[in-house]
Scaffold this active site. Sequence first.
Site, PDB file in Angstrom:
ATOM      1  N   ARG A  43       0.818  -1.224   0.000  1.00 54.77           N
ATOM      2  CA  ARG A  43       0.000   0.000   0.000  1.00 54.77           C
ATOM      3  C   ARG A  43       0.847   1.268   0.000  1.00 54.77           C
ATOM      4  NH1 ARG A  43      -2.821  -0.881   5.464  1.00 54.77           N
ATOM      5  NH2 ARG A  43      -0.704  -1.616   5.821  1.00 54.77           N
ATOM      6  N   GLU A  50       5.839   7.074  12.087  1.00 53.41           N
ATOM      7  CA  GLU A  50       5.499   7.921  13.233  1.00 53.41           C
ATOM      8  C   GLU A  50       6.465   9.094  13.198  1.00 53.41           C
ATOM      9  OE1 GLU A  50       6.455   6.874  17.538  1.00 53.41           O
ATOM     10  OE2 GLU A  50       4.305   6.419  17.405  1.00 53.41           O
ATOM     11  N   HIS A  86      16.468  32.777  10.056  1.00 55.01           N
ATOM     12  CA  HIS A  86      15.558  33.335  11.045  1.00 55.01           C
ATOM     13  C   HIS A  86      15.775  32.758  12.441  1.00 55.01           C
ATOM     14  CE1 HIS A  86      12.726  33.565   7.339  1.00 55.01           C
ATOM     15  NE2 HIS A  86      13.470  34.659   7.413  1.00 55.01           N
ATOM     16  N   LYS A 114      12.992  24.333  16.612  1.00 49.65           N
ATOM     17  CA  LYS A 114      12.211  23.917  15.445  1.00 49.65           C
ATOM     18  C   LYS A 114      12.498  22.454  15.125  1.00 49.65           C
ATOM     19  CE  LYS A 114      12.282  28.518  13.402  1.00 49.65           C
ATOM     20  NZ  LYS A 114      12.709  29.345  12.269  1.00 49.65           N
ATOM     21  N   HIS A 119      17.917  29.685  11.474  1.00 52.46           N
ATOM     22  CA  HIS A 119      17.473  28.598  10.602  1.00 52.46           C
ATOM     23  C   HIS A 119      17.091  29.135   9.231  1.00 52.46           C
ATOM     24  CE1 HIS A 119      14.024  26.168   8.953  1.00 52.46           C
ATOM     25  NE2 HIS A 119      15.015  25.303   8.953  1.00 52.46           N
ATOM     26  N   TYR A 127       7.042  22.464   9.796  1.00 52.57           N
ATOM     27  CA  TYR A 127       7.910  22.453  10.964  1.00 52.57           C
ATOM     28  C   TYR A 127       7.159  22.846  12.215  1.00 52.57           C
ATOM     29  CZ  TYR A 127       8.569  27.404   9.632  1.00 52.57           C
ATOM     30  OH  TYR A 127       8.377  28.710   9.273  1.00 52.57           O
ATOM     31  N   ASP A 183      14.171  39.185   3.964  1.00 54.92           N
ATOM     32  CA  ASP A 183      15.406  38.412   4.098  1.00 54.92           C
ATOM     33  C   ASP A 183      16.588  39.083   3.405  1.00 54.92           C
ATOM     34  OD1 ASP A 183      14.134  36.592   5.691  1.00 54.92           O
ATOM     35  OD2 ASP A 183      13.884  35.082   4.124  1.00 54.92           O
TER      36      ASP A 183
END
Length: 190
Positions: free
Chosen positions: A17, A22, A56, A66, A113, A126, A165
């Site tokens: 399938r 998880e 950031h 994060k 990040h 995230y 940015d």
Amino acid sequence: MGSKVVLLRPKRFGDERGWFSEVYNARVFSKYGIADQFVQDNHSLSVTAGTVRGLHYQSAPFEQAKLVRCIRGRIFDVAVDIRRGSPTFGRWVGTELSAENGLHLYIPVGFAHGFVTLEPFTEVIYKVSNIYSLENDGGVLWNDPTIGIDWPLPEGVEPTISSKDRRQPLLCDLNSPFEYDGVPLELVEM
């Protein structure tokens, strides 16, 4: 584990399938030193390859750890140490995250990040450990030569970057709100 950047490889269980994975379990993640309580999920779509988002961070009292994963396409994801007094201040680690490889990157508080998309129509999800706060939003210029991130931009592609940015400060002009906690920058694979 303290403030280490962690690359996680959740198991995929496949059959005819497809597969099941998880992607987050607080008890399992705590075994790797990730004990943050995540309070918000963010989802971005970048239409063009070569879209750069970052670098950031958020300052106290809204600092954020994060947990990043790519659910469509591919990104090169980066964490930059911006902790005052750190022997690895200004150094970076990066890795490719994709829908295919299913990897997650954990970026603790004290690191800026960012990522660049490597394919069109890339989606990134995230988790963050604190809510967004405009007043505490900060950043560092994505292409600061002092940091020297080797962004793997697709050949012949000019990066797509937000005006925000493009205006971020250089690392040398950053008054970092984070202090070194005794754990130098290291990418740990789990």
